[in-house]
Design a protein around this motif. Structure first.
Motif, PDB file in Angstrom:
ATOM      1  N   GLY A  32       0.780  -1.234   0.000  1.00  0.00           N
ATOM      2  CA  GLY A  32       0.000   0.000   0.000  1.00  0.00           C
ATOM      3  C   GLY A  32       0.813   1.287   0.000  1.00  0.00           C
ATOM      4  O   GLY A  32       1.801   1.438  -0.730  1.00  0.00           O
ATOM      5  N   ILE A  33       0.372   2.223   0.846  1.00  0.00           N
ATOM      6  CA  ILE A  33       0.968   3.553   0.890  1.00  0.00           C
ATOM      7  C   ILE A  33       2.431   3.484   1.356  1.00  0.00           C
ATOM      8  O   ILE A  33       3.296   4.185   0.826  1.00  0.00           O
ATOM      9  CB  ILE A  33       0.146   4.464   1.833  1.00  0.00           C
ATOM     10  N   ASP A  52       7.968  -4.259   8.250  1.00  0.00           N
ATOM     11  CA  ASP A  52       6.598  -4.778   8.189  1.00  0.00           C
ATOM     12  C   ASP A  52       6.548  -6.060   9.002  1.00  0.00           C
ATOM     13  O   ASP A  52       7.571  -6.694   9.261  1.00  0.00           O
ATOM     14  CB  ASP A  52       6.190  -5.066   6.733  1.00  0.00           C
ATOM     15  N   ARG A  53       5.344  -6.447   9.421  1.00  0.00           N
ATOM     16  CA  ARG A  53       5.201  -7.739  10.117  1.00  0.00           C
ATOM     17  C   ARG A  53       5.136  -8.889   9.121  1.00  0.00           C
ATOM     18  O   ARG A  53       5.328 -10.042   9.487  1.00  0.00           O
ATOM     19  CB  ARG A  53       3.969  -7.743  10.998  1.00  0.00           C
ATOM     20  N   ASP A  73       6.501  -6.896  14.250  1.00  0.00           N
ATOM     21  CA  ASP A  73       5.129  -6.450  14.505  1.00  0.00           C
ATOM     22  C   ASP A  73       5.253  -5.237  15.421  1.00  0.00           C
ATOM     23  O   ASP A  73       5.912  -5.319  16.474  1.00  0.00           O
ATOM     24  CB  ASP A  73       4.339  -7.583  15.176  1.00  0.00           C
ATOM     25  N   VAL A  74       4.652  -4.114  15.050  1.00  0.00           N
ATOM     26  CA  VAL A  74       4.855  -2.890  15.834  1.00  0.00           C
ATOM     27  C   VAL A  74       4.228  -2.972  17.226  1.00  0.00           C
ATOM     28  O   VAL A  74       4.500  -2.117  18.070  1.00  0.00           O
ATOM     29  CB  VAL A  74       4.344  -1.620  15.096  1.00  0.00           C
ATOM     30  N   CYS A 100       3.700   4.113   8.774  1.00  0.00           N
ATOM     31  CA  CYS A 100       2.560   3.757   7.910  1.00  0.00           C
ATOM     32  C   CYS A 100       1.825   2.509   8.394  1.00  0.00           C
ATOM     33  O   CYS A 100       0.716   2.256   7.931  1.00  0.00           O
ATOM     34  CB  CYS A 100       3.019   3.455   6.487  1.00  0.00           C
ATOM     35  N   ALA A 151      -1.898   9.331   9.739  1.00  0.00           N
ATOM     36  CA  ALA A 151      -3.170   9.359  10.462  1.00  0.00           C
ATOM     37  C   ALA A 151      -4.259   9.105   9.431  1.00  0.00           C
ATOM     38  O   ALA A 151      -4.127   8.227   8.583  1.00  0.00           O
ATOM     39  CB  ALA A 151      -3.330  10.685  11.191  1.00  0.00           C
ATOM     40  N   TYR A 166     -11.091   2.857  14.575  1.00  0.00           N
ATOM     41  CA  TYR A 166     -10.094   3.418  13.658  1.00  0.00           C
ATOM     42  C   TYR A 166     -10.018   4.941  13.814  1.00  0.00           C
ATOM     43  O   TYR A 166      -8.927   5.509  13.943  1.00  0.00           O
ATOM     44  CB  TYR A 166     -10.485   3.033  12.231  1.00  0.00           C
ATOM     45  N   LYS A 170      -6.780   7.167  15.106  1.00  0.00           N
ATOM     46  CA  LYS A 170      -6.140   8.188  14.263  1.00  0.00           C
ATOM     47  C   LYS A 170      -6.245   9.576  14.897  1.00  0.00           C
ATOM     48  O   LYS A 170      -5.340  10.404  14.749  1.00  0.00           O
ATOM     49  CB  LYS A 170      -6.756   8.162  12.867  1.00  0.00           C
ATOM     50  N   GLY A 196      -7.779  10.738   2.620  1.00  0.00           N
ATOM     51  CA  GLY A 196      -9.089  10.146   2.391  1.00  0.00           C
ATOM     52  C   GLY A 196      -8.890   8.735   1.857  1.00  0.00           C
ATOM     53  O   GLY A 196      -7.821   8.142   2.020  1.00  0.00           O
ATOM     54  N   VAL A 198      -7.961   5.613  -0.088  1.00  0.00           N
ATOM     55  CA  VAL A 198      -6.961   5.199  -1.073  1.00  0.00           C
ATOM     56  C   VAL A 198      -7.185   3.717  -1.332  1.00  0.00           C
ATOM     57  O   VAL A 198      -7.167   2.937  -0.373  1.00  0.00           O
ATOM     58  CB  VAL A 198      -5.525   5.381  -0.526  1.00  0.00           C
ATOM     59  N   THR A 200      -6.317   0.294  -1.465  1.00  0.00           N
ATOM     60  CA  THR A 200      -5.171  -0.555  -1.089  1.00  0.00           C
ATOM     61  C   THR A 200      -5.766  -1.824  -0.499  1.00  0.00           C
ATOM     62  O   THR A 200      -6.994  -1.982  -0.438  1.00  0.00           O
ATOM     63  CB  THR A 200      -4.290   0.097   0.004  1.00  0.00           C
ATOM     64  N   THR A 203      -8.456  -1.205   2.216  1.00  0.00           N
ATOM     65  CA  THR A 203      -9.801  -0.745   1.873  1.00  0.00           C
ATOM     66  C   THR A 203     -10.478  -1.648   0.848  1.00  0.00           C
ATOM     67  O   THR A 203     -11.576  -1.331   0.382  1.00  0.00           O
ATOM     68  CB  THR A 203      -9.747   0.692   1.317  1.00  0.00           C
TER      69      THR A 203
HETATM   70  P1  NAI Z   1      -2.219  -1.697   3.683  1.00  0.00           P
HETATM   71  O1  NAI Z   1      -3.045  -2.674   4.437  1.00  0.00           O
HETATM   72  O2  NAI Z   1      -2.178  -1.754   2.195  1.00  0.00           O
HETATM   73  O3  NAI Z   1      -0.705  -1.748   4.211  1.00  0.00           O
HETATM   74  C1  NAI Z   1      -0.428  -1.711   5.590  1.00  0.00           C
HETATM   75  C2  NAI Z   1       0.867  -2.449   5.860  1.00  0.00           C
HETATM   76  O4  NAI Z   1       1.096  -2.381   7.268  1.00  0.00           O
HETATM   77  C3  NAI Z   1       0.808  -3.937   5.484  1.00  0.00           C
HETATM   78  O5  NAI Z   1       1.953  -4.300   4.750  1.00  0.00           O
HETATM   79  C4  NAI Z   1       0.748  -4.631   6.839  1.00  0.00           C
HETATM   80  O6  NAI Z   1       1.378  -5.913   6.850  1.00  0.00           O
HETATM   81  C5  NAI Z   1       1.483  -3.649   7.736  1.00  0.00           C
HETATM   82  N1  NAI Z   1       1.086  -3.818   9.131  1.00  0.00           N
HETATM   83  C6  NAI Z   1      -0.180  -3.884   9.629  1.00  0.00           C
HETATM   84  N2  NAI Z   1      -0.135  -4.102  10.941  1.00  0.00           N
HETATM   85  C7  NAI Z   1       1.171  -4.172  11.289  1.00  0.00           C
HETATM   86  C8  NAI Z   1       1.847  -4.397  12.506  1.00  0.00           C
HETATM   87  N3  NAI Z   1       1.178  -4.637  13.639  1.00  0.00           N
HETATM   88  N4  NAI Z   1       3.195  -4.392  12.506  1.00  0.00           N
HETATM   89  C9  NAI Z   1       3.881  -4.177  11.369  1.00  0.00           C
HETATM   90  N5  NAI Z   1       3.297  -3.985  10.179  1.00  0.00           N
HETATM   91  C10 NAI Z   1       1.957  -3.982  10.145  1.00  0.00           C
HETATM   92  O7  NAI Z   1      -2.715  -0.265   4.198  1.00  0.00           O
HETATM   93  P2  NAI Z   1      -2.582   1.194   3.555  1.00  0.00           P
HETATM   94  O8  NAI Z   1      -3.891   1.537   2.960  1.00  0.00           O
HETATM   95  O9  NAI Z   1      -1.352   1.306   2.755  1.00  0.00           O
HETATM   96  O10 NAI Z   1      -2.432   2.072   4.875  1.00  0.00           O
HETATM   97  C11 NAI Z   1      -1.203   2.628   5.311  1.00  0.00           C
HETATM   98  C12 NAI Z   1      -1.488   3.647   6.404  1.00  0.00           C
HETATM   99  O11 NAI Z   1      -2.286   4.701   5.850  1.00  0.00           O
HETATM  100  C13 NAI Z   1      -2.287   3.078   7.576  1.00  0.00           C
HETATM  101  O12 NAI Z   1      -1.825   3.638   8.780  1.00  0.00           O
HETATM  102  C14 NAI Z   1      -3.692   3.529   7.277  1.00  0.00           C
HETATM  103  O13 NAI Z   1      -4.474   3.618   8.438  1.00  0.00           O
HETATM  104  C15 NAI Z   1      -3.439   4.878   6.643  1.00  0.00           C
HETATM  105  N6  NAI Z   1      -4.550   5.332   5.817  1.00  0.00           N
HETATM  106  C16 NAI Z   1      -5.021   4.576   4.759  1.00  0.00           C
HETATM  107  C17 NAI Z   1      -6.099   5.020   4.016  1.00  0.00           C
HETATM  108  C18 NAI Z   1      -6.657   4.231   2.883  1.00  0.00           C
HETATM  109  O14 NAI Z   1      -7.772   4.576   2.401  1.00  0.00           O
HETATM  110  N7  NAI Z   1      -5.998   3.190   2.387  1.00  0.00           N
HETATM  111  C19 NAI Z   1      -6.748   6.303   4.325  1.00  0.00           C
HETATM  112  C20 NAI Z   1      -6.184   7.007   5.424  1.00  0.00           C
HETATM  113  C21 NAI Z   1      -5.118   6.528   6.127  1.00  0.00           C
END
Ligand code: NAI
Length: 253
Positions: A32-33, A52-53, A73-74, A100, A151, A166, A170, A196, A198, A200, A203
């Motif tokens: 993702g991001i 990453d975990r 794992d964080v 992230c 956030a 959630y 945040k 907002g 994204v 990934t 979502t």
């Molecule tokens: P994603 O699910 O695509 O990627 C998240 C990554 O974090 C994954 O690789 C996962 O393995 C890792 N992760 C999750 N829990 C973990 C843990 N306990 N320890 C270590 N790694 C862990 O998610 P995305 O969409 O890229 O989100 C990234 C950040 O952006 C998150 O904090 C999310 O809340 C935030 N965000 C995302 C939005 C969206 O619409 N996708 C909108 C607003 C914020």
């Protein structure tokens, strides 16, 4: 002790190497991001460690962009300390941190039990804090350090029902950012980004048709990564403690 440096003048501006020489840890970088941010930062000249975990995901992401993978794992403070130490060893120190790693547990209050609520807080809020604590000695040793926390617009203005855990996590992360911006000033700038929707893995399966945004679409991971780049680099040298919406005009914060 390190002195806070001022931003370079425009003569030194390098449009294609905005992070040259910087050593950056990105968490949640397996997907993702976070994965997109690690790649953009490499393209802008940074040395990057990806945490990453998910070991397979972070190894693939690191191989794709030429970064150093670390697995933790964080929510496991001991594993975080070990991973941050190995990231700092791989890069020769740390100048910047991007938090992230995050999870989402949508559902109404009756559907999200206490354990699930606690898990969201553990990862999104306490996990970010654990990584910040582990990175702090390295960031303090850098002449010019930044922390960017992912956030969410949900943490500024919750959109609709069914995502309270959630949104609370945040909102907490935004407030943590503001607190630490004061505590770590002037050496370390601390900011948050509030995207907002994204598309990934997080979502996947949700509607998110973008109608709630003035710009009438969802964001791309790169559009969020560009905002993170701004806050991590010297272009934002006089910006600290902010919650930057990247939400196509939903919250107007
Ligand atoms: P994603 O699910 O695509 O990627 C998240 C990554 O974090 C994954 O690789 C996962 O393995 C890792 N992760 C999750 N829990 C973990 C843990 N306990 N320890 C270590 N790694 C862990 O998610 P995305 O969409 O890229 O989100 C990234 C950040 O952006 C998150 O904090 C999310 O809340 C935030 N965000 C995302 C939005 C969206 O619409 N996708 C909108 C607003 C914020």
């Amino acid at each position: 002790a390190a002195e806070p440096a001022s931003a370079p003048g425009w003569e030194e501006h390098r449009p294609n190497a905005r992070l040259a020489g910087r050593r950056i840890l990105v968490t949640g970088a397996g997907a993702g991001i976070g994965r997109c941010t690690a790649g953009l930062f490499r393209a802008e000249g940074a040395a990057v460690a990806l945490l990453d975990r998910d070991a397979a995901a972070v190894e693939a992401a690191a191989a794709a962009c030429g970064g150093a993978p670390v697995v933790a794992d964080v929510t496991d403070a001991v594993a975080v300390d070990r991973a941050v130490a190995s990231a700092a060893a791989a890069l020769g120190g740390l100048d910047d941190l991007v938090n992230c790693a995050g999870i989402s547990r949508p559902g109404r209050v009756e559907e999200v039990d206490i354990a699930a609520f606690r898990q969201v807080i553990e990862v999104n809020l306490i996990g970010a804090h654990a990584v910040i604590r582990a990175c702090l000695p390295h960031l303090r040793a850098a002449p010019w350090a930044t922390i960017v926390n992912l956030a969410s617009g949900q943490g500024l203005v919750p959109a609709g029902p069914s995502n309270a855990a959630y949104a609370a996590s945040k909102g907490g992360l935004i407030t943590l950012t503001r607190s630490l911006a004061q505590e770590f000033a002037p050496l370390i700038r601390v900011n948050s980004v509030c995207p907002g929707m994204v598309p990934t893995g997080m979502t996947a399966g949700r509607s998110g048709d973008g109608r709630q945004y003035a710009l009438k679409r969802n964001a791309t991971p790169l559009e969020v990564a560009q905002a993170i780049l701004f806050l991590a680099g010297t272009d934002s040298a006089f910006v600290t403690g902010i919650a930057l919406p990247v939400d196509g005009g939903r919250t107007f914060h």
